[in-house]
Design a protein around this motif. Structure first.
Motif, PDB file in Angstrom:
ATOM      1  N   SER A 197       0.842  -1.194   0.000  1.00 32.71           N
ATOM      2  CA  SER A 197       0.000   0.000   0.000  1.00 32.71           C
ATOM      3  C   SER A 197       0.874   1.240   0.000  1.00 32.71           C
ATOM      4  N   ASP A 198       0.226   2.409  -0.015  1.00 37.61           N
ATOM      5  CA  ASP A 198       0.956   3.675  -0.003  1.00 37.61           C
ATOM      6  C   ASP A 198       1.780   3.867   1.267  1.00 37.61           C
ATOM      7  N   ALA A 199       1.456   3.128   2.303  1.00 34.89           N
ATOM      8  CA  ALA A 199       2.161   3.278   3.587  1.00 34.89           C
ATOM      9  C   ALA A 199       3.427   2.420   3.657  1.00 34.89           C
ATOM     10  N   ASP A 200       3.768   1.739   2.565  1.00 29.85           N
ATOM     11  CA  ASP A 200       4.882   0.798   2.560  1.00 29.85           C
ATOM     12  C   ASP A 200       6.033   1.292   1.681  1.00 29.85           C
ATOM     13  N   GLU A 201       7.135   0.538   1.701  1.00 31.36           N
ATOM     14  CA  GLU A 201       8.290   0.867   0.882  1.00 31.36           C
ATOM     15  C   GLU A 201       9.032  -0.405   0.482  1.00 31.36           C
ATOM     16  N   VAL A 202       9.838  -0.285  -0.577  1.00 30.27           N
ATOM     17  CA  VAL A 202      10.736  -1.357  -0.999  1.00 30.27           C
ATOM     18  C   VAL A 202      12.153  -0.804  -0.973  1.00 30.27           C
ATOM     19  N   VAL A 203      13.043  -1.526  -0.302  1.00 28.50           N
ATOM     20  CA  VAL A 203      14.450  -1.130  -0.224  1.00 28.50           C
ATOM     21  C   VAL A 203      15.278  -2.201  -0.921  1.00 28.50           C
ATOM     22  N   VAL A 204      15.938  -1.831  -2.014  1.00 29.37           N
ATOM     23  CA  VAL A 204      16.740  -2.769  -2.804  1.00 29.37           C
ATOM     24  C   VAL A 204      18.212  -2.437  -2.617  1.00 29.37           C
ATOM     25  N   SER A 205      18.976  -3.408  -2.147  1.00 30.43           N
ATOM     26  CA  SER A 205      20.421  -3.256  -2.072  1.00 30.43           C
ATOM     27  C   SER A 205      21.028  -4.083  -3.198  1.00 30.43           C
ATOM     28  N   ARG A 246      13.495   2.378  -3.036  1.00 28.17           N
ATOM     29  CA  ARG A 246      14.832   2.956  -2.855  1.00 28.17           C
ATOM     30  C   ARG A 246      15.893   1.953  -3.301  1.00 28.17           C
ATOM     31  N   LEU A 247      16.829   2.416  -4.098  1.00 26.98           N
ATOM     32  CA  LEU A 247      17.936   1.590  -4.574  1.00 26.98           C
ATOM     33  C   LEU A 247      19.216   2.091  -3.927  1.00 26.98           C
ATOM     34  N   ILE A 248      19.891   1.197  -3.194  1.00 23.88           N
ATOM     35  CA  ILE A 248      21.133   1.573  -2.522  1.00 23.88           C
ATOM     36  C   ILE A 248      22.261   0.640  -2.957  1.00 23.88           C
ATOM     37  N   LYS A 249      23.463   1.091  -2.771  1.00 23.60           N
ATOM     38  CA  LYS A 249      24.643   0.330  -3.179  1.00 23.60           C
ATOM     39  C   LYS A 249      25.028  -0.678  -2.105  1.00 23.60           C
ATOM     40  N   GLY A 250      25.123  -1.938  -2.494  1.00 25.84           N
ATOM     41  CA  GLY A 250      25.544  -2.975  -1.567  1.00 25.84           C
ATOM     42  C   GLY A 250      27.039  -2.919  -1.297  1.00 25.84           C
ATOM     43  N   PRO A 251      27.498  -3.656  -0.280  1.00 27.71           N
ATOM     44  CA  PRO A 251      28.905  -3.571   0.125  1.00 27.71           C
ATOM     45  C   PRO A 251      29.855  -4.427  -0.697  1.00 27.71           C
ATOM     46  N   GLY A 252      29.307  -5.288  -1.575  1.00 28.25           N
ATOM     47  CA  GLY A 252      30.165  -6.171  -2.356  1.00 28.25           C
ATOM     48  C   GLY A 252      30.800  -7.271  -1.542  1.00 28.25           C
ATOM     49  N   ARG A 253      30.065  -7.742  -0.534  1.00 26.23           N
ATOM     50  CA  ARG A 253      30.617  -8.766   0.372  1.00 26.23           C
ATOM     51  C   ARG A 253      29.717  -9.998   0.468  1.00 26.23           C
ATOM     52  N   GLY A 254      28.872 -10.210  -0.526  1.00 25.66           N
ATOM     53  CA  GLY A 254      28.045 -11.411  -0.526  1.00 25.66           C
ATOM     54  C   GLY A 254      26.652 -11.164   0.012  1.00 25.66           C
ATOM     55  N   ILE A 255      25.822 -12.222  -0.051  1.00 29.11           N
ATOM     56  CA  ILE A 255      24.396 -12.113   0.232  1.00 29.11           C
ATOM     57  C   ILE A 255      24.099 -11.656   1.652  1.00 29.11           C
ATOM     58  N   LYS A 256      24.817 -12.168   2.660  1.00 21.72           N
ATOM     59  CA  LYS A 256      24.519 -11.805   4.048  1.00 21.72           C
ATOM     60  C   LYS A 256      24.651 -10.310   4.267  1.00 21.72           C
ATOM     61  N   GLN A 257      25.768  -9.751   3.838  1.00 22.77           N
ATOM     62  CA  GLN A 257      26.004  -8.334   4.081  1.00 22.77           C
ATOM     63  C   GLN A 257      25.212  -7.454   3.119  1.00 22.77           C
ATOM     64  N   ASN A 258      24.839  -8.000   1.977  1.00 26.50           N
ATOM     65  CA  ASN A 258      23.980  -7.240   1.075  1.00 26.50           C
ATOM     66  C   ASN A 258      22.583  -7.079   1.673  1.00 26.50           C
ATOM     67  N   ILE A 259      22.027  -8.154   2.215  1.00 26.19           N
ATOM     68  CA  ILE A 259      20.705  -8.041   2.846  1.00 26.19           C
ATOM     69  C   ILE A 259      20.809  -7.197   4.117  1.00 26.19           C
ATOM     70  N   ALA A 260      21.936  -7.292   4.820  1.00 28.18           N
ATOM     71  CA  ALA A 260      22.123  -6.457   6.010  1.00 28.18           C
ATOM     72  C   ALA A 260      22.105  -4.978   5.642  1.00 28.18           C
ATOM     73  N   THR A 261      22.703  -4.627   4.513  1.00 28.74           N
ATOM     74  CA  THR A 261      22.699  -3.241   4.049  1.00 28.74           C
ATOM     75  C   THR A 261      21.279  -2.760   3.798  1.00 28.74           C
ATOM     76  N   ALA A 262      20.467  -3.616   3.173  1.00 31.83           N
ATOM     77  CA  ALA A 262      19.062  -3.262   2.957  1.00 31.83           C
ATOM     78  C   ALA A 262      18.332  -3.103   4.279  1.00 31.83           C
ATOM     79  N   LEU A 263      18.597  -4.002   5.221  1.00 32.19           N
ATOM     80  CA  LEU A 263      17.907  -3.957   6.515  1.00 32.19           C
ATOM     81  C   LEU A 263      18.266  -2.698   7.303  1.00 32.19           C
TER      82      LEU A 263
END
Length: 242
Positions: free
Chosen positions: A31-39, A62-79
């Motif tokens: 809904s309008d009250a939500d968001e998507v954060v993509v790392s 929102r699109l943000i730059k991941g850390p380039g350290r694999g899936i765990k740290q990429n999802i952590a960046t989004a979180l």
């Protein structure tokens, strides 16, 4: 966490083949009250360009730059960037069913429920063949710290939780195997109820290039991973109190 109700945290890397279908299925649920954060972790294909196509619409993406350290740290960046009161995790190559968010939200926050993990149908790359009709049945999924220490039943793409859990789960240690087991078990230990619901709210796509794998190696490897996880949990739970 602000006025945003739900944040969907998506980790991407060279996902142009499937990301549009996944984004469409996610946004259909929000809904309008939500968001998507993509790392995005440095995709060399058109993944970032596709994500940008979704920006400026009714639901913030929102699109943000991941850390380039694999899936765990990429999802952590989004979180770290999520602002919602509830967090949904999403892979780049699956498809959400039409009522996934509505069904999960029937459980979150009720009777002490802080985390929900739902069932999924395991599909082939084209989503035309069912490989496993129930991930829960395949894994023997059930809640509980000891159940999931011995055999991980948490699957990130099927998980949602209250944002308060992030205070303990972040940062995600490099040494653990995956983020989903870490988040789920920390919730178990902090006294938050985890609900495993049998509704199949995701088409879990298997296409030969998935980051996650159904294999867990030798018994020795499994035991070593569990020891590393238990040690990391002990450090997080105990040492942060001092």
């Amino acid at each position: 966490m602000g006025n945003i109700r739900i944040s969907v945290a998506v980790a991407t890397y060279n996902g142009e083949r499937y990301i549009r279908q996944q984004m469409d299925s996610i946004l259909m649920n929000l809904s309008d009250a939500d968001e998507v954060v993509v790392s995005d972790d440095g995709s060399a294909d058109q993944t970032p360009a596709i994500i940008k196509e979704y920006q400026g619409g009714r639901i913030p993406v929102r699109l943000i730059k991941g850390p380039g350290r694999g899936i765990k740290q990429n999802i952590a960046t989004a979180l770290f960037a999520c602002k919602g009161s509830y967090i949904f995790l999403a892979d780049q190559d699956d498809v959400w069913t039409k009522h996934k968010v509505a069904k999960v939200m029937e459980y979150l926050g009720r009777d002490g429920c802080k985390l929900v993990c739902h069932d999924a149908a395991v599909m082939d790359a084209s989503l035309t063949q069912v490989l496993k009709p129930s991930f829960f049945a395949y894994r023997g999924s059930k809640a509980g710290f000891w159940n999931n220490l011995l055999k991980n039943r948490y699957m990130g793409c099927c998980m949602a939780f209250e944002a308060g859990l992030l205070k303990e789960a972040l940062p995600i240690p490099d040494e653990i195997e995956m983020h989903d087991q870490w988040i789920g078990m920390l919730n178990d230990l902090r006294g938050g109820k985890s609900a495993f619901i049998g509704d199949k709210l995701l088409l879990y796509r298997r296409h030969g290039a998935n980051v996650s794998d159904f294999s867990h190696g030798t018994v020795f490897m499994m035991l070593r991973k569990r020891f590393v996880l238990a040690r990391a949990i002990f450090r997080r739970r105990v040492l942060r109190k001092y």
